[in-house]
Write an enzyme that holds these catalytic residues in place. Sequence first.
Site, short mmCIF file in Angstrom:
data_model
loop_
_atom_site.label_atom_id
_atom_site.label_comp_id
_atom_site.label_asym_id
_atom_site.label_seq_id
_atom_site.Cartn_x
_atom_site.Cartn_y
_atom_site.Cartn_z
N CYS A 43 0.87 -1.18 0.00
CA CYS A 43 0.00 0.00 0.00
C CYS A 43 0.91 1.23 0.00
O CYS A 43 1.69 1.45 0.94
CB CYS A 43 -0.92 0.01 1.22
SG CYS A 43 -1.79 1.58 1.40
N HIS A 99 -8.00 8.61 2.39
CA HIS A 99 -7.30 9.90 2.36
C HIS A 99 -8.28 11.02 2.09
O HIS A 99 -9.31 10.82 1.45
CB HIS A 99 -6.19 9.88 1.29
CG HIS A 99 -6.66 9.48 -0.06
ND1 HIS A 99 -6.82 8.15 -0.41
CD2 HIS A 99 -7.03 10.20 -1.14
CE1 HIS A 99 -7.26 8.10 -1.66
NE2 HIS A 99 -7.40 9.32 -2.13
P1 5GP Z 1 -8.09 9.38 -5.18
O1 5GP Z 1 -8.37 9.48 -6.64
O2 5GP Z 1 -7.88 7.95 -4.73
O3 5GP Z 1 -9.07 10.12 -4.31
O4 5GP Z 1 -6.73 10.16 -4.98
C1 5GP Z 1 -5.47 9.59 -5.02
C2 5GP Z 1 -4.50 10.73 -5.12
O5 5GP Z 1 -3.23 10.25 -4.75
C3 5GP Z 1 -4.37 11.32 -6.52
O6 5GP Z 1 -4.66 12.71 -6.47
C4 5GP Z 1 -2.91 11.04 -6.89
O7 5GP Z 1 -2.33 12.08 -7.63
C5 5GP Z 1 -2.25 10.85 -5.54
N1 5GP Z 1 -1.12 9.94 -5.52
C6 5GP Z 1 -1.08 8.68 -6.01
N2 5GP Z 1 0.11 8.10 -5.75
C7 5GP Z 1 0.83 9.02 -5.06
C8 5GP Z 1 2.16 9.01 -4.51
O8 5GP Z 1 2.89 8.04 -4.59
N3 5GP Z 1 2.57 10.14 -3.89
C9 5GP Z 1 1.75 11.24 -3.76
N4 5GP Z 1 2.26 12.29 -3.13
N5 5GP Z 1 0.51 11.28 -4.26
C10 5GP Z 1 0.06 10.20 -4.91
ZN ZN Z 2 -2.38 1.57 3.54
#
Ligand code: 5GP
Ligand code: ZN
Length: 113
Positions: free
Chosen positions: A4, A99
């Site tokens: 993860c 998140h």
């Molecule tokens: P979701 O679409 O799941 O709500 O948001 C996931 C967010 O995590 C996206 O905005 C994406 O850019 C960010 N993200 C994904 N992988 C990483 C990572 O390894 N590092 C950081 N800082 N952000 C990430």
């Molecule tokens: Zn996790």
Amino acid sequence: MEDCIFCKIANGEIGTDKVYEDEFVTAFRDLNPQAPVHILVVPKKHYSNVLEVKENDDIIAKIYGAINKIAKQENIDQSGFRVINNCGKDAGQTVMHMHFHIIAGRALGDKIV
Ligand code: 5GP
Ligand code: ZN
């Protein structure tokens, strides 16, 4: 939780642009920012999404306590910001570690609600 990405960031295995940390929560800048300020606030403990938060668990209060501090630290408490949590497929959740996005730094335009 093995494999993860946000667990690995939270436990320091992977470095990131961290903006806040306490015993329960860590926050770091999104890799693909959608606004001048785009911060992800995550619990250190793995929850896949908000459906795993039980009624008496205070993790959401801890997260909003952190959001409050981060808003002041980033100077967006006066101008305002949006907090977004995507849960599951239709919401487009891509990282299965709960998140909360803090989005700010410009007029955010159209609202869904
Ligand atoms: P979701 O679409 O799941 O709500 O948001 C996931 C967010 O995590 C996206 O905005 C994406 O850019 C960010 N993200 C994904 N992988 C990483 C990572 O390894 N590092 C950081 N800082 N952000 C990430
Ligand atoms: Zn996790």
